[in-house]
Design a protein around this motif. Structure first.
Motif, PDB file in Angstrom:
ATOM      1  N   SER A  97       1.689   8.440   6.481  1.00  0.00           N
ATOM      2  CA  SER A  97       0.698   7.721   5.449  1.00  0.00           C
ATOM      3  C   SER A  97      -0.367   8.384   5.419  1.00  0.00           C
ATOM      4  CB  SER A  97       0.739   6.199   5.607  1.00  0.00           C
ATOM      5  OG  SER A  97       2.064   5.575   5.425  1.00  0.00           O
ATOM      6  N   TRP A 119      -2.967   3.930   8.811  1.00  0.00           N
ATOM      7  CA  TRP A 119      -1.890   2.982   9.007  1.00  0.00           C
ATOM      8  C   TRP A 119      -1.073   3.545  10.168  1.00  0.00           C
ATOM      9  CZ3 TRP A 119      -5.031   0.214   6.573  1.00  0.00           C
ATOM     10  CH2 TRP A 119      -5.198   0.123   5.161  1.00  0.00           C
ATOM     11  N   ILE A 146       5.314  -4.458   3.115  1.00  0.00           N
ATOM     12  CA  ILE A 146       4.199  -3.295   3.012  1.00  0.00           C
ATOM     13  C   ILE A 146       4.915  -2.432   3.954  1.00  0.00           C
ATOM     14  CG2 ILE A 146       2.073  -2.105   3.071  1.00  0.00           C
ATOM     15  CD1 ILE A 146       0.774  -5.025   2.641  1.00  0.00           C
ATOM     16  N   GLY A 195       7.092   0.123   6.446  1.00  0.00           N
ATOM     17  CA  GLY A 195       8.459   0.691   6.166  1.00  0.00           C
ATOM     18  C   GLY A 195       8.862   0.977   4.700  1.00  0.00           C
ATOM     19  N   GLY A 196       7.722   1.101   4.006  1.00  0.00           N
ATOM     20  CA  GLY A 196       8.028   1.121   2.393  1.00  0.00           C
ATOM     21  C   GLY A 196       7.915  -0.234   1.646  1.00  0.00           C
ATOM     22  N   SER A 197       7.106  -0.201   0.640  1.00  0.00           N
ATOM     23  CA  SER A 197       6.789  -1.360   0.062  1.00  0.00           C
ATOM     24  C   SER A 197       7.728  -1.980  -0.876  1.00  0.00           C
ATOM     25  CB  SER A 197       5.417  -1.381  -1.023  1.00  0.00           C
ATOM     26  OG  SER A 197       5.740  -0.617  -2.016  1.00  0.00           O
TER      27      SER A 197
END
Ligand SMILES: Cc1cc2nc3c(=O)[nH]c(=O)nc-3n(C[C@H](O)[C@H](O)[C@H](O)COP(=O)(O)OP(=O)(O)OC[C@H]3O[C@@H](n4cnc5c(N)ncnc54)[C@H](O)[C@@H]3O)c2cc1C
Length: 376
Positions: free
Chosen positions: A125, A155, A353, A355-357
């Motif tokens: 990210s 992050w 959020i 691990g992918g939202s």
């Protein structure tokens, strides 16, 4: 070794070494203490052989089904010996690294990860690109003797303690989108890297900003080929949304049991408890099926987005119930209890959020699995 034998012998060994394995701190602990505890548990379980089962011989593993290592992580999480999210990092990064990296690189680098001698972090990210990963801008330029990396990640979990970073960098033009991305394996001690920890809502510096200023990375540290970074990421994300979540399921199951034990008389609404217990059970059943498909060699891909949506729903449901049942422990800083309920309630908000939202996972389910149309 077959799963039943493994399970029985491991449980006996864990019982016999309970004092040695126990965390030296009460309650939730700080991120630093949790990472130290994980390293201790990895050393002990690796040296006794348990943590080598389910990994291939080329990285020092003892082979066998991936279900063996899934059971190890389940047993450790459900005995509160490790923080399941932080413990899952080798499951997230290891399998794809082994598939894509040159065999010499994975043979040299994965064993210290599995033994807990090293911490790795995942540099995907960026400030402008989390969901829209294909537009990342952290750049790796070719020099005579290797790559030079310049840019920023954010992050990045445990970057402040990490020895290595599995990094996605742009080696092509921005217009080439995902075709111009390359995965690199970076030593975090390399000059030019600076790390600034960030506190999460639960008050712990679990993740960081990471700045790269003309950082040299040898060509030999390219994971796969130049331009294969997107394929690497697409291989890796299903692990982040499958094996890592099985451990989380064990943790949630344990917390629900502990909530029942900790509830003052009359505080736990039986209907709400029944609904949450059903959610936990359904998620465990789903995650168990995913583990079996993975162990059978199936390529999981987008279906793991279902697991990720389910995990986030269940994690928040468990801790919403904890908030209703133990309001003082969850809502009051410095309130009664070891801060575990409070910190884990706050952390559960991140489940939609990391691990992918949840929105992006639902888009994937709608578009790729249900064929409800593309992004435009
Ligand atoms: C605890 C934690 C640990 C993390 N650890 C790591 C790590 O180790 N390494 C790493 O690389 N990353 C890590 N992340 C980052 C995480 O992967 C990203 O936060 C996540 O992918 C979302 O990206 P973003 O934060 O840039 O939000 P954005 O992509 O900016 O999204 C903001 C909001 O807009 C929504 N949204 C965006 N695009 C769409 C769309 N097309 N349709 C519908 N809704 C949309 C999103 O769902 C979200 O609600 C971590 C995050 C957390 C919370």
């Amino acid at each position: 070794m077959d799963l039943d034998t493994f399970r029985k012998s491991l449980d006996d060994w864990l019982d016999g070494h309970a004092d040695e394995l126990a965390p030296a701190y009460p309650g939730h602990g700080t991120v630093e203490l949790q990472v130290e505890q994980i390293a201790k548990v990895r050393h002990l379980t690796h040296d006794a052989g348990w943590a080598r089962w389910g990994w291939p011989g080329q990285v020092g593993g003892l082979g066998g089904s991936g279900l063996l290592r899934a059971y190890l992580s389940e047993a450790l999480s459900s005995r509160d010996l490790v923080e399941s999210g932080l413990y899952s990092m080798p499951e997230v990064l290891g399998p794809s690294f082994i598939t894509f990296a040159r065999p010499e690189l994975s043979a040299a680098m994965v064993p210290p990860l599995l033994r807990g001698d090293e911490v790795w972090c995942q540099g995907f990210s960026e400030p402008g690109t989390g969901s829209n990963l294909g537009m990342l801008t952290c750049r790796a330029a070719r020099a005579e003797d290797g790559w030079r990396v310049t840019g920023q990640k954010v992050w990045t979990s445990l970057a402040q303690m990490a020895d290595r970073c599995v990094l996605l960098a742009r080696t092509g033009t921005l217009e080439s989108a995902h075709r111009g991305i390359t995965a690199l394996f970076v030593d975090m001690a390399t000059p030019g890297i600076s790390v600034r920890p960030l506190d999460t809502m639960h008050g712990e510096p679990e993740f960081c900003e990471v700045f790269f200023d003309d950082v040299p990375v040898p060509f030999a540290r390219t994971i796969g080929e130049e331009g294969q970074g997107w394929a690497f990421a697409m291989d890796l994300l299903p692990y982040e949304r499958s094996t890592a979540l099985w451990q989380r399921a064990a943790f949630l199951h344990r917390r629900l049991q502990q909530l029942v034990e900790a509830a003052p008389p009359g505080a736990l609404d039986p209907t709400a408890l029944g609904e949450v217990a059903q959610l936990v059970h359904a998620f465990r059943a789903r995650s168990r099926a995913t583990q079996h498909r993975l162990a059978a060699g199936e390529d999981l891909g987008s279906v793991t987005s279902i697991d990720k949506v389910a995990l986030a729903t269940v994690e928040q449901a468990v801790f919403d119930l904890a908030e209703e049942t133990l309001p003082d422990e969850v809502l009051l800083a410095g309130g009664p209890g070891p801060e575990r309920w409070r910190k884990e309630f706050l952390y559960s908000r991140a489940a939609t959020i990391y691990g992918g939202s949840a929105e992006i996972q639902r888009n994937i389910i709608a578009r790729r699995l249900l064929e409800l149309g593309n992004d435009r």
